[in-house]
Design an enzyme around this catalytic site. Structure first.
Site, PDB file in Angstrom:
ATOM      1  N   GLY A  60     -47.906 -17.867 -28.201  1.00  0.00           N
ATOM      2  CA  GLY A  60     -46.502 -17.656 -28.983  1.00  0.00           C
ATOM      3  C   GLY A  60     -46.357 -16.186 -29.389  1.00  0.00           C
ATOM      4  O   GLY A  60     -45.271 -15.845 -29.222  1.00  0.00           O
ATOM      5  N   SER A  61     -47.218 -15.554 -30.198  1.00  0.00           N
ATOM      6  CA  SER A  61     -46.787 -14.450 -30.607  1.00  0.00           C
ATOM      7  C   SER A  61     -47.740 -13.278 -30.176  1.00  0.00           C
ATOM      8  O   SER A  61     -47.515 -12.201 -30.636  1.00  0.00           O
ATOM      9  CB  SER A  61     -47.214 -14.273 -32.393  1.00  0.00           C
ATOM     10  OG  SER A  61     -48.799 -14.409 -32.360  1.00  0.00           O
TER      11      SER A  61
ATOM     12  N   THR B 130     -45.188 -25.731 -29.333  1.00  0.00           N
ATOM     13  CA  THR B 130     -45.620 -24.180 -29.589  1.00  0.00           C
ATOM     14  C   THR B 130     -45.938 -24.061 -31.226  1.00  0.00           C
ATOM     15  O   THR B 130     -46.079 -23.060 -31.685  1.00  0.00           O
ATOM     16  CB  THR B 130     -44.448 -23.293 -29.437  1.00  0.00           C
ATOM     17  OG1 THR B 130     -43.326 -23.649 -30.147  1.00  0.00           O
ATOM     18  CG2 THR B 130     -44.273 -23.001 -27.897  1.00  0.00           C
ATOM     19  N   ALA B 131     -45.870 -25.201 -31.852  1.00  0.00           N
ATOM     20  CA  ALA B 131     -46.214 -25.256 -33.254  1.00  0.00           C
ATOM     21  C   ALA B 131     -47.643 -25.320 -33.718  1.00  0.00           C
ATOM     22  O   ALA B 131     -48.322 -24.243 -33.934  1.00  0.00           O
ATOM     23  CB  ALA B 131     -45.491 -26.347 -34.017  1.00  0.00           C
ATOM     24  N   ARG B 132     -48.075 -26.612 -33.758  1.00  0.00           N
ATOM     25  CA  ARG B 132     -49.571 -26.941 -33.917  1.00  0.00           C
ATOM     26  C   ARG B 132     -50.147 -27.965 -33.322  1.00  0.00           C
ATOM     27  O   ARG B 132     -49.398 -28.850 -33.082  1.00  0.00           O
ATOM     28  CB  ARG B 132     -49.930 -26.916 -35.231  1.00  0.00           C
ATOM     29  CG  ARG B 132     -49.963 -25.720 -36.271  1.00  0.00           C
ATOM     30  CD  ARG B 132     -50.950 -24.913 -35.864  1.00  0.00           C
ATOM     31  NE  ARG B 132     -50.934 -23.556 -36.787  1.00  0.00           N
ATOM     32  CZ  ARG B 132     -50.367 -22.314 -36.496  1.00  0.00           C
ATOM     33  NH1 ARG B 132     -50.007 -22.212 -35.385  1.00  0.00           N
ATOM     34  NH2 ARG B 132     -50.671 -21.338 -37.163  1.00  0.00           N
TER      35      ARG B 132
ATOM     36  N   GLU C 105     -58.714 -25.929 -30.812  1.00  0.00           N
ATOM     37  CA  GLU C 105     -58.526 -24.447 -29.789  1.00  0.00           C
ATOM     38  C   GLU C 105     -59.926 -24.018 -30.110  1.00  0.00           C
ATOM     39  O   GLU C 105     -60.389 -23.872 -31.262  1.00  0.00           O
ATOM     40  CB  GLU C 105     -57.614 -23.897 -30.450  1.00  0.00           C
ATOM     41  CG  GLU C 105     -56.161 -24.500 -30.021  1.00  0.00           C
ATOM     42  CD  GLU C 105     -54.893 -23.654 -30.485  1.00  0.00           C
ATOM     43  OE1 GLU C 105     -55.154 -22.447 -30.792  1.00  0.00           O
ATOM     44  OE2 GLU C 105     -53.954 -24.275 -30.392  1.00  0.00           O
TER      45      GLU C 105
ATOM     46  N   HIS D  44     -52.200 -20.559 -26.671  1.00  0.00           N
ATOM     47  CA  HIS D  44     -51.684 -19.969 -28.090  1.00  0.00           C
ATOM     48  C   HIS D  44     -51.304 -18.823 -27.716  1.00  0.00           C
ATOM     49  O   HIS D  44     -51.777 -17.642 -28.650  1.00  0.00           O
ATOM     50  CB  HIS D  44     -52.944 -20.127 -29.180  1.00  0.00           C
ATOM     51  CG  HIS D  44     -52.174 -20.453 -30.302  1.00  0.00           C
ATOM     52  ND1 HIS D  44     -52.543 -21.127 -31.556  1.00  0.00           N
ATOM     53  CD2 HIS D  44     -51.196 -19.703 -31.090  1.00  0.00           C
ATOM     54  CE1 HIS D  44     -52.025 -20.899 -32.616  1.00  0.00           C
ATOM     55  NE2 HIS D  44     -51.168 -20.061 -32.427  1.00  0.00           N
TER      56      HIS D  44
ATOM     57  N   ILE E  79     -37.775 -20.469 -35.942  1.00  0.00           N
ATOM     58  CA  ILE E  79     -38.330 -20.556 -34.562  1.00  0.00           C
ATOM     59  C   ILE E  79     -37.560 -21.529 -33.665  1.00  0.00           C
ATOM     60  O   ILE E  79     -36.803 -21.288 -32.963  1.00  0.00           O
ATOM     61  CB  ILE E  79     -39.674 -20.673 -34.336  1.00  0.00           C
ATOM     62  CG1 ILE E  79     -40.468 -19.538 -35.018  1.00  0.00           C
ATOM     63  CG2 ILE E  79     -40.152 -20.903 -32.911  1.00  0.00           C
ATOM     64  CD1 ILE E  79     -41.879 -19.663 -35.137  1.00  0.00           C
TER      65      ILE E  79
HETATM   66  C1  DGY Z   1     -48.776 -18.225 -36.438  1.00  0.00           C
HETATM   67  O1  DGY Z   1     -48.523 -16.985 -36.873  1.00  0.00           O
HETATM   68  O2  DGY Z   1     -48.779 -19.301 -37.349  1.00  0.00           O
HETATM   69  C2  DGY Z   1     -49.244 -18.401 -34.868  1.00  0.00           C
HETATM   70  O3  DGY Z   1     -49.625 -19.650 -34.564  1.00  0.00           O
HETATM   71  C3  DGY Z   1     -49.989 -17.210 -34.295  1.00  0.00           C
HETATM   72  O4  DGY Z   1     -49.011 -17.069 -33.147  1.00  0.00           O
END
Ligand code: DGY
Length: 324
Positions: A291-292, A240-242, A271, A289, A162
């Site tokens: 991101g995906s 965008t990680a944790r 969260e 959250h 990423i």
């Molecule tokens: C993951 O896959 O770890 C993401 O945080 C979910 O989008």
């Protein structure tokens, strides 16, 4: 396979319909139709008699829960790339295979990182508030001035898939790429990005910092008062990680003092009950959250998790097996 010989699979959240349909063709499936996260005790109770679990980031598979899982559970396929919700040592101790879903969410997550970089740096939140609350009086030469990103140094903390996808996008915006990674990339993979041997050195050279490392014992709380102070005054922080890589008190204090000009956050501690102070700060650009969160990506994550389960139940090593 007949219904009688299909493995039993417990799926802890609703999945996109095409993924649920495929799961139902290959497994005797129970899906969490209510779609709210199950507490550990409920998950353990529902796992009775099943052969595998399809879990995700809202499950808390701590050592206690894993120890109580029935003997029949032999695999936990996670619908996620991150695995910080699973105690991997406890899974290994029980001999339970753990898989994740890398690659397929790289582009979607990198896109969100760029959205956060731009949204935070250009003051998208106060701009949107001015429109929605009808407080935009008129265009002003000195009004709502953001930070330009062209020519700025983007510090990437964690140069995995990423991080590298973010670097590729940021180059198109004319940014200079700096990074810290445990392992230095070879020249071809680095594509001119400047490696910093320590996190501290990266921070000192980042106008905008984007976090892409995994949440581990080493990285939890890594961005605290001491490390945030190393960023140049007026830097922008994007995550965008944790959420747990950031100490909220420290980031909020730095946003209040102006040492950090703005933050773009897609992930948070605790969260969805995030620190409420983030909501009231004008210099935050916040997403839940996401991101995906595209259908294409969530389908691909679901199919990848099912591919891993199919491989395992066919007696082969799954492509994304992390444990043991
Ligand atoms: C993951 O896959 O770890 C993401 O945080 C979910 O989008």
């Amino acid at each position: 396979m007949t219904a009688a010989t299909r493995p039993g699979l417990l799926v802890t959240r609703r999945l996109p319909s095409a993924v649920e349909a495929r799961a139902a063709r290959s497994y005797n499936v129970e899906i969490n139709a209510a779609d709210g996260p199950w507490a550990g005790a409920e998950l353990v109770a529902r796992a009775q008699g099943r052969d595998g679990l399809l879990v995700t980031v809202t499950d808390r598979l701590d050592a206690e829960t894993i120890e109580k899982l029935p003997e029949t559970i032999r695999i936990m396929a996670s619908f996620s790339v991150g695995l910080d919700h699973i105690n991997l040592d406890a899974a290994a101790k029980r001999g339970i295979v753990v898989t994740n879903t890398p690659d397929v969410l790289t582009d979607a997550t990198a896109d969100i990182a760029l959205l956060l970089i731009l949204g935070a740096a250009r003051g998208a939140s106060p701009g949107m508030t001015a429109i929605r609350e009808r407080t935009w009086a008129n265009w002003a030469p000195t009004g709502m001035l953001g930070i330009g990103i062209t020519g700025k140094r983007l510090g990437i903390l964690g140069m995995g898939r990423i991080g590298r996808a973010v670097a590729a996008r940021a180059r198109a915006f004319g940014m200079a790429i700096h990074y810290h990674n445990r392992r230095r990339l070879d020249e071809a993979a680095a594509e001119g990005a400047v490696w910093h041997e320590t996190v501290e050195d990266l921070l000192a050279h980042s106008d905008i910092l984007s976090v892409h490392c995994a949440s581990t014992a080493e990285t939890r709380g890594l961005l605290d008062a001491r490390t945030l102070a190393l960023l140049p005054k007026g830097a922008v922080v994007v995550n965008t990680a944790r959420g747990d890589i950031v100490n909220d008190d420290a980031l909020i204090a730095a946003l209040q003092s102006g040492h950090i000009a703005a933050a773009g956050l897609d992930v948070f501690n605790n969260e969805p009950n995030i620190d409420p102070r983030y909501r009231t700060l004008p210099n935050t650009f916040l997403l839940p959250h996401l991101g995906s969160a595209t259908l294409e990506t969530r389908n691909a994550m679901g199919f990848r998790a099912l591919d891993n389960l199919d491989e395992f139940f066919a007696g082969r090593r799954p492509r994304d097996q992390i444990v043991p």
